[in-house]
Design a protein around this motif. Structure first.
Motif, PDB file in Angstrom:
ATOM      1  N   VAL A   1      52.480-113.785 -68.275  1.00  0.00           N
ATOM      2  CA  VAL A   1      51.612-113.876 -69.445  1.00  0.00           C
ATOM      3  C   VAL A   1      50.518-114.911 -69.192  1.00  0.00           C
ATOM      4  O   VAL A   1      50.589-115.680 -68.232  1.00  0.00           O
ATOM      5  N   ARG A   2      49.516-114.915 -70.096  1.00  0.00           N
ATOM      6  CA  ARG A   2      48.441-115.904 -70.061  1.00  0.00           C
ATOM      7  C   ARG A   2      48.415-116.648 -71.388  1.00  0.00           C
ATOM      8  O   ARG A   2      48.626-116.043 -72.435  1.00  0.00           O
ATOM      9  N   ILE A   3      48.152-117.954 -71.318  1.00  0.00           N
ATOM     10  CA  ILE A   3      47.999-118.770 -72.514  1.00  0.00           C
ATOM     11  C   ILE A   3      46.828-119.723 -72.272  1.00  0.00           C
ATOM     12  O   ILE A   3      46.712-120.313 -71.199  1.00  0.00           O
ATOM     13  N   ARG A   4      45.980-119.889 -73.285  1.00  0.00           N
ATOM     14  CA  ARG A   4      44.852-120.824 -73.205  1.00  0.00           C
ATOM     15  C   ARG A   4      45.143-122.053 -74.043  1.00  0.00           C
ATOM     16  O   ARG A   4      45.687-121.949 -75.141  1.00  0.00           O
ATOM     17  N   GLY A   5      44.762-123.204 -73.509  1.00  0.00           N
ATOM     18  CA  GLY A   5      44.971-124.444 -74.240  1.00  0.00           C
ATOM     19  C   GLY A   5      44.410-125.614 -73.483  1.00  0.00           C
ATOM     20  O   GLY A   5      43.450-125.483 -72.709  1.00  0.00           O
ATOM     21  N   PHE A   6      45.042-126.777 -73.669  1.00  0.00           N
ATOM     22  CA  PHE A   6      44.591-128.015 -73.060  1.00  0.00           C
ATOM     23  C   PHE A   6      45.735-128.665 -72.292  1.00  0.00           C
ATOM     24  O   PHE A   6      46.888-128.600 -72.712  1.00  0.00           O
ATOM     25  N   MET A   7      45.403-129.294 -71.178  1.00  0.00           N
ATOM     26  CA  MET A   7      46.391-129.972 -70.362  1.00  0.00           C
ATOM     27  C   MET A   7      46.611-131.375 -70.928  1.00  0.00           C
ATOM     28  O   MET A   7      45.668-132.155 -71.020  1.00  0.00           O
ATOM     29  N   ALA A   8      47.844-131.664 -71.327  1.00  0.00           N
ATOM     30  CA  ALA A   8      48.166-133.026 -71.742  1.00  0.00           C
ATOM     31  C   ALA A   8      48.107-133.909 -70.495  1.00  0.00           C
ATOM     32  O   ALA A   8      48.388-133.441 -69.390  1.00  0.00           O
TER      33      ALA A   8
ATOM     34  N   ASN B   1      40.428-132.647 -72.282  1.00  0.00           N
ATOM     35  CA  ASN B   1      39.536-132.004 -73.250  1.00  0.00           C
ATOM     36  C   ASN B   1      38.928-130.710 -72.716  1.00  0.00           C
ATOM     37  O   ASN B   1      38.074-130.123 -73.359  1.00  0.00           O
ATOM     38  N   ARG B   2      39.356-130.237 -71.549  1.00  0.00           N
ATOM     39  CA  ARG B   2      38.861-128.988 -70.948  1.00  0.00           C
ATOM     40  C   ARG B   2      39.820-127.849 -71.271  1.00  0.00           C
ATOM     41  O   ARG B   2      41.021-127.967 -71.076  1.00  0.00           O
ATOM     42  N   THR B   3      39.282-126.745 -71.750  1.00  0.00           N
ATOM     43  CA  THR B   3      40.115-125.572 -72.016  1.00  0.00           C
ATOM     44  C   THR B   3      40.503-124.931 -70.686  1.00  0.00           C
ATOM     45  O   THR B   3      39.660-124.755 -69.811  1.00  0.00           O
ATOM     46  N   ILE B   4      41.784-124.605 -70.561  1.00  0.00           N
ATOM     47  CA  ILE B   4      42.269-123.932 -69.365  1.00  0.00           C
ATOM     48  C   ILE B   4      43.039-122.683 -69.783  1.00  0.00           C
ATOM     49  O   ILE B   4      43.487-122.559 -70.928  1.00  0.00           O
ATOM     50  N   GLU B   5      43.162-121.755 -68.836  1.00  0.00           N
ATOM     51  CA  GLU B   5      44.001-120.576 -69.037  1.00  0.00           C
ATOM     52  C   GLU B   5      45.082-120.615 -67.975  1.00  0.00           C
ATOM     53  O   GLU B   5      44.791-120.713 -66.786  1.00  0.00           O
ATOM     54  N   VAL B   6      46.329-120.568 -68.424  1.00  0.00           N
ATOM     55  CA  VAL B   6      47.477-120.629 -67.526  1.00  0.00           C
ATOM     56  C   VAL B   6      48.114-119.248 -67.453  1.00  0.00           C
ATOM     57  O   VAL B   6      48.298-118.587 -68.470  1.00  0.00           O
ATOM     58  N   THR B   7      48.438-118.812 -66.243  1.00  0.00           N
ATOM     59  CA  THR B   7      49.143-117.554 -66.028  1.00  0.00           C
ATOM     60  C   THR B   7      50.464-117.882 -65.343  1.00  0.00           C
ATOM     61  O   THR B   7      50.493-118.609 -64.349  1.00  0.00           O
ATOM     62  N   GLY B   8      51.556-117.374 -65.910  1.00  0.00           N
ATOM     63  CA  GLY B   8      52.870-117.617 -65.335  1.00  0.00           C
ATOM     64  C   GLY B   8      53.918-116.752 -66.004  1.00  0.00           C
ATOM     65  O   GLY B   8      53.636-116.003 -66.942  1.00  0.00           O
ATOM     66  N   ARG B   9      55.145-116.881 -65.536  1.00  0.00           N
ATOM     67  CA  ARG B   9      56.269-116.106 -66.067  1.00  0.00           C
ATOM     68  C   ARG B   9      56.860-116.856 -67.260  1.00  0.00           C
ATOM     69  O   ARG B   9      57.247-118.022 -67.156  1.00  0.00           O
ATOM     70  N   LEU B  10      56.937-116.182 -68.414  1.00  0.00           N
ATOM     71  CA  LEU B  10      57.397-116.798 -69.653  1.00  0.00           C
ATOM     72  C   LEU B  10      58.913-116.968 -69.667  1.00  0.00           C
ATOM     73  O   LEU B  10      59.656-116.028 -69.380  1.00  0.00           O
ATOM     74  N   ASP B  11      59.353-118.173 -70.001  1.00  0.00           N
ATOM     75  CA  ASP B  11      60.770-118.500 -70.099  1.00  0.00           C
ATOM     76  C   ASP B  11      60.974-119.179 -71.454  1.00  0.00           C
ATOM     77  O   ASP B  11      60.161-120.002 -71.859  1.00  0.00           O
ATOM     78  N   ARG B  12      62.052-118.835 -72.161  1.00  0.00           N
ATOM     79  CA  ARG B  12      62.277-119.403 -73.494  1.00  0.00           C
ATOM     80  C   ARG B  12      63.711-119.889 -73.651  1.00  0.00           C
ATOM     81  O   ARG B  12      64.601-119.494 -72.900  1.00  0.00           O
ATOM     82  N   GLY B  13      63.909-120.751 -74.640  1.00  0.00           N
ATOM     83  CA  GLY B  13      65.227-121.290 -74.944  1.00  0.00           C
ATOM     84  C   GLY B  13      65.313-122.739 -74.517  1.00  0.00           C
ATOM     85  O   GLY B  13      64.608-123.185 -73.610  1.00  0.00           O
ATOM     86  N   SER B  14      66.165-123.476 -75.174  1.00  0.00           N
ATOM     87  CA  SER B  14      66.320-124.898 -74.862  1.00  0.00           C
ATOM     88  C   SER B  14      66.782-125.067 -73.418  1.00  0.00           C
ATOM     89  O   SER B  14      67.728-124.409 -72.977  1.00  0.00           O
ATOM     90  N   TRP B  15      66.089-125.932 -72.698  1.00  0.00           N
ATOM     91  CA  TRP B  15      66.405-126.166 -71.282  1.00  0.00           C
ATOM     92  C   TRP B  15      66.099-127.619 -70.956  1.00  0.00           C
ATOM     93  O   TRP B  15      65.075-128.172 -71.380  1.00  0.00           O
ATOM     94  N   VAL B  16      66.984-128.251 -70.213  1.00  0.00           N
ATOM     95  CA  VAL B  16      66.796-129.633 -69.779  1.00  0.00           C
ATOM     96  C   VAL B  16      66.440-129.615 -68.301  1.00  0.00           C
ATOM     97  O   VAL B  16      67.200-129.100 -67.478  1.00  0.00           O
ATOM     98  N   ASP B  17      65.287-130.176 -67.972  1.00  0.00           N
ATOM     99  CA  ASP B  17      64.860-130.266 -66.578  1.00  0.00           C
ATOM    100  C   ASP B  17      65.804-131.224 -65.856  1.00  0.00           C
ATOM    101  O   ASP B  17      65.926-132.386 -66.245  1.00  0.00           O
ATOM    102  N   PRO B  18      66.515-130.760 -64.807  1.00  0.00           N
ATOM    103  CA  PRO B  18      67.482-131.615 -64.127  1.00  0.00           C
ATOM    104  C   PRO B  18      66.861-132.818 -63.425  1.00  0.00           C
ATOM    105  O   PRO B  18      67.525-133.841 -63.238  1.00  0.00           O
ATOM    106  N   GLU B  19      65.593-132.729 -63.046  1.00  0.00           N
ATOM    107  CA  GLU B  19      64.943-133.842 -62.343  1.00  0.00           C
ATOM    108  C   GLU B  19      64.425-134.912 -63.294  1.00  0.00           C
ATOM    109  O   GLU B  19      64.468-136.093 -62.986  1.00  0.00           O
ATOM    110  N   THR B  20      63.913-134.490 -64.448  1.00  0.00           N
ATOM    111  CA  THR B  20      63.284-135.450 -65.364  1.00  0.00           C
ATOM    112  C   THR B  20      64.107-135.723 -66.614  1.00  0.00           C
ATOM    113  O   THR B  20      63.902-136.740 -67.272  1.00  0.00           O
TER     114      THR B  20
END
Length: 161
Positions: A71-78, A126-145
């Protein structure tokens, strides 16, 4: 009336671009716009969740249907937490607060965690970006961070728009 110097400028421009034509990858930067696969759905932040419940956010039918898909999503990079990172947070609006300071029930409905498929240079928040990637959902804890997320894009790339 034609400009008599126009052919000379055109020739110089062609000669200046010729090395780039021979080695096109040499001049690509992180702001180069890769081709987006035809039919890759665009999701808006207002389409991520359908309702709030006592248990937190409820994913929209669109997110449920597209889970696992590209999928694609447009937004801003934190702003990234560190200079060299393989992930960042995509937000609906420019954001300066840490979204990972929230729990599942406090999870903001206007962010998506992005895990990159390769290193890219981060852009200004403050720059608009469009991200393309595989959508994943549900609560998940990143093991590294140890960070918790509800929505993620995996194997992702982005471009400025």
């Amino acid at each position: 009336m034609t400009d008599p110097a126009a052919p000379d400028r055109t020739r110089r421009l062609c000669l200046a671009l010729a090395p780039g034509l021979l080695l096109p990858g040499l001049f690509l930067t992180s702001s180069a716009r890769p081709a987006v696969a035809a039919g890759t759905p665009l999701i808006g932040f207002d389409e991520l969740y359908s309702a709030f419940s006592p248990l937190g956010l409820t994913f929209s039918d669109k997110v449920i249907a597209l889970t696992g898909e590209k999928v694609r999503i447009r937004g801003f990079m934190a702003p990234p937490l560190k200079a060299e990172s393989d992930f960042f947070v995509l937000t609906a609006i420019p954001m300066a607060l840490c979204p990972f300071c929230s729990t599942d029930t406090d999870w903001p409905d206007n962010i998506v965690v992005v895990y990159l498929d390769r290193s890219q240079t981060f852009v200004q928040p403050n720059r608009t970006i469009e991200v393309t990637g595989r959508l994943d959902r549900g609560s998940w804890v990143d093991p590294e961070t140890g960070f918790v997320s509800q929505l993620r894009l995996r194997d992702a790339r982005y471009r400025t728009v």
